[in-house]
Design an enzyme around this catalytic site. Structure first.
Site, short mmCIF file in Angstrom:
data_model
loop_
_atom_site.label_atom_id
_atom_site.label_comp_id
_atom_site.label_asym_id
_atom_site.label_seq_id
_atom_site.Cartn_x
_atom_site.Cartn_y
_atom_site.Cartn_z
N TYR A 1 0.52 -1.14 0.14
CA TYR A 1 0.44 0.49 0.03
C TYR A 1 1.21 1.12 -0.22
O TYR A 1 1.92 1.15 0.82
CB TYR A 1 -0.88 -0.27 1.14
CG TYR A 1 -1.85 1.25 1.47
CD1 TYR A 1 -2.47 1.69 0.73
CD2 TYR A 1 -1.52 2.16 2.57
CE1 TYR A 1 -3.61 2.78 0.26
CE2 TYR A 1 -2.27 3.15 2.23
CZ TYR A 1 -3.23 3.41 1.41
OH TYR A 1 -3.98 4.42 1.59
N GLU B 1 -2.77 7.17 -4.89
CA GLU B 1 -2.55 6.40 -3.92
C GLU B 1 -2.77 5.22 -5.11
O GLU B 1 -2.81 5.26 -6.94
CB GLU B 1 -4.38 6.53 -3.56
CG GLU B 1 -4.34 4.84 -2.35
CD GLU B 1 -5.47 4.88 -2.18
OE1 GLU B 1 -5.50 4.88 -0.83
OE2 GLU B 1 -6.63 5.13 -2.64
#
Length: 377
Positions: free
Chosen positions: A103, A191
C-alpha cells in the site's frame, strides 16, 4: 476532482511507472475489436471505471481467462451499477501475477501543513480493516515541501516495510514518481492500492488521484472532462454552469449562506435541531443582488429543497443587496414558490429588513430562532 483509474495510471506511466498494458472501452464501442487491437492476451482484468471506493468488493473488478469471457464481462459491467453509478468506461488490462500486495499513498496532513507519505506491507481490498486492526503496520513520513521526497526518504520507507535489493530500488523510484505527480498535479491524494510486488519490481495494480478543485484552472486538460466523470449529479452540473458553489445532499431544507464556513455552520445548526439540509450553496463574500437572485431561483427549481433557509452575516456582503436579490427572484418566479426563512445581520441590515418586510418576508436576527422556524414549516 477525482480521476478515473485509467487516467491516474496514464499519468503515473508518464512519470516512469511500470503500468500494466490495457485498453479503455467506452460504452457503445466494440469490446472485442478494441481488446484485439490492443494486443492483450488472457488472463485479463476487467475493471468498472466508477469514482467510488470499494469497487472490488462490489463486484466491479473481474478476472477473465479468455477474450470471450472478457467481452462478456465488459457487457455485464456496463449494466452493473456500483454503489448507484453505472460506468461510462471499462478498463481491460493484462492480469499481473504478483507475490505480494503493498500500500502506498501521499496526501496532505492539514494539521502539519505538509504532505504525508503512507506505506504498508499490507495492501488490497482490506486495507481499512488492516488500518483498524494493525495500525502500527502503516508507516507515515511527513515531507518538507521545500526539500521534497528525497531518495533516501523513499528507501527508508521501503526498508520499513521489508523491501531490499532491486525491489527496494524499484519501490523508491515509484514513490518518488508518485510524489512528483502529487506536486505537479496539485493533488489532494495520490494512491496505489494494491501496489503489486512482482519479482524485483513494483507495479501499480490500481491507482487513484484526486486533484484539488481549486487548482483545476491550472489543469484544463482534466477540467474539460469534469461533467463526464459521473462524480457530479445532474443538479451539481447545472449549478456549475450557473457559477454556483453547490453540493447536493439528501434532506429537504435548501441552504444558502455567504461564505463556506457560515454555510457549513448553518448546515450543522439545521442538523443539530433535527432538520436535514438538501444542499450546500455558498453565494460567497460580497455577493450582488443578481447572484442572490440566481441562487434563490436555482433552489426554487431544485426538487429536493421543499423550503429554503438563507443565513447571511453581512460583512463585505450587504444585507440590502441580499434582500433585493431575494425579492427579484420571487418576482421573476411569479411568486413565492417555496417557504423562505432568512436570518439577516450585518452591513445595511436595517435597509435589508425594510425591503423584505415590504414584501411580506420576516428576517430573523437570531440564527437559532431562524433554524427552529424553518424546521417547523
Amino acid at each position: 476532482m477525482k480521476l478515473f483509474e485509467f487516467e491516474a495510471k496514464e499519468i503515473l506511466r508518464k512519470y516512469g511507472a511500470d503500468v500494466p498494458p490495457g485498453v479503455v472501452i467506452a460504452r457503445g464501442e466494440d469490446a472485442r475489436e478494441k481488446i484485439l487491437e490492443a494486443g492483450l492476451e488472457p488472463p485479463l482484468m476487467v475493471k468498472s471505471q466508477v469514482l467510488v471506493a470499494g469497487r472490488g468488493k462490489a463486484g466491479g473488478i473481474r478476472r477473465a481467462n479468455s477474450i470471450d469471457e472478457a467481452v462478456r464481462l465488459v457487457g455485464e459491467l456496463f449494466e452493473t451499477p456500483i454503489k448507484g453509478l453505472k460506468p461510462r468506461y471499462i478498463l481491460v488490462e493484462k492480469a499481473v501475477e504478483h507475490e505480494a500486495e503493498l500500500y502506498t499513498a501521499i496526501t496532505l496532513d492539514r494539521s502539519k501543513r505538509r504532505p504525508v507519505v503512507l506505506v504498508s506491507r499490507y495492501g488490497g481490498m482490506d486495507i481499512e480493516e488492516i488500518a483498524r486492526e494493525k495500525p502500527e503496520s502503516i508507516i507515515r513520513m511527513h515531507v518538507d515541501p521545500v526539500l521534497g521526497l528525497r531518495g533516501y526518504h523513499a528507501r527508508k520507507l521501503g526498508k520499513a516495510i521489508g523491501l531490499s535489493g532491486r525491489a527496494l530500488t524499484s519501490f523508491a523510484a515509484f514513490l518518488q514518481a508518485m510524489y512528483q505527480v502529487f506536486v505537479d498535479y496539485d493533488a489532494e491524494l495520490v494512491e496505489s492500492n494494491p501496489l503489486g510486488l512482482v519479482g524485483d519490481k513494483v507495479i501499480p495494480l490500481d491507482a487513484r488521484i484526486i486533484v484539488d478543485d481549486n487548482a483545476l484552472y491550472r489543469h484544463q486538460e482534466l477540467a474539460k472532462d469534469i461533467e463526464e466523470t459521473g462524480e457530479y449529479s445532474e443538479w451539481e452540473i447545472k449549478a456549475r454552469r450557473q457559477g454556483l458553489a453547490f453540493v447536493e445532499l439528501d434532506g429537504d431544507i435548501g441552504i444558502i449562506g455567504n461564505g463556506a464556513g457560515l454555510t457549513m455552520a448553518t448546515m450543522d445548526l439545521v442538523y443539530e435541531h433535527g432538520g436535514r439540509p438538501a444542499n450546500f450553496l455558498d453565494i460567497g463574500g460580497g455577493a450582488s443582488a443578481e447572484a442572490v437572485k440566481r441562487a434563490v431561483l436555482f433552489l426554487f427549481e431544485y426538487p429536493k429543497a421543499r423550503k429554503i433557509f438563507i443565513n447571511i452575516f453581512g460583512g463585505i456582503t450587504r444585507c440590502d443587496e441580499v434582500a433585493r436579490g431575494v425579492v427579484e427572484a420571487i418576482k421573476e418566479a411569479g411568486g413565492l414558490r417555496k417557504p423562505i426563512v432568512i436570518r439577516l445581520t450585518g452591513t445595511n441590515e436595517e435597509e435589508g429588513r425594510r425591503i423584505l418586510r415590504e414584501h411580506g418576508i420576516e428576517a430573523f436576527d437570531d440564527p437559532f430562532e431562524a433554524v427552529k422556524r424553518i424546521i417547523s414549516l
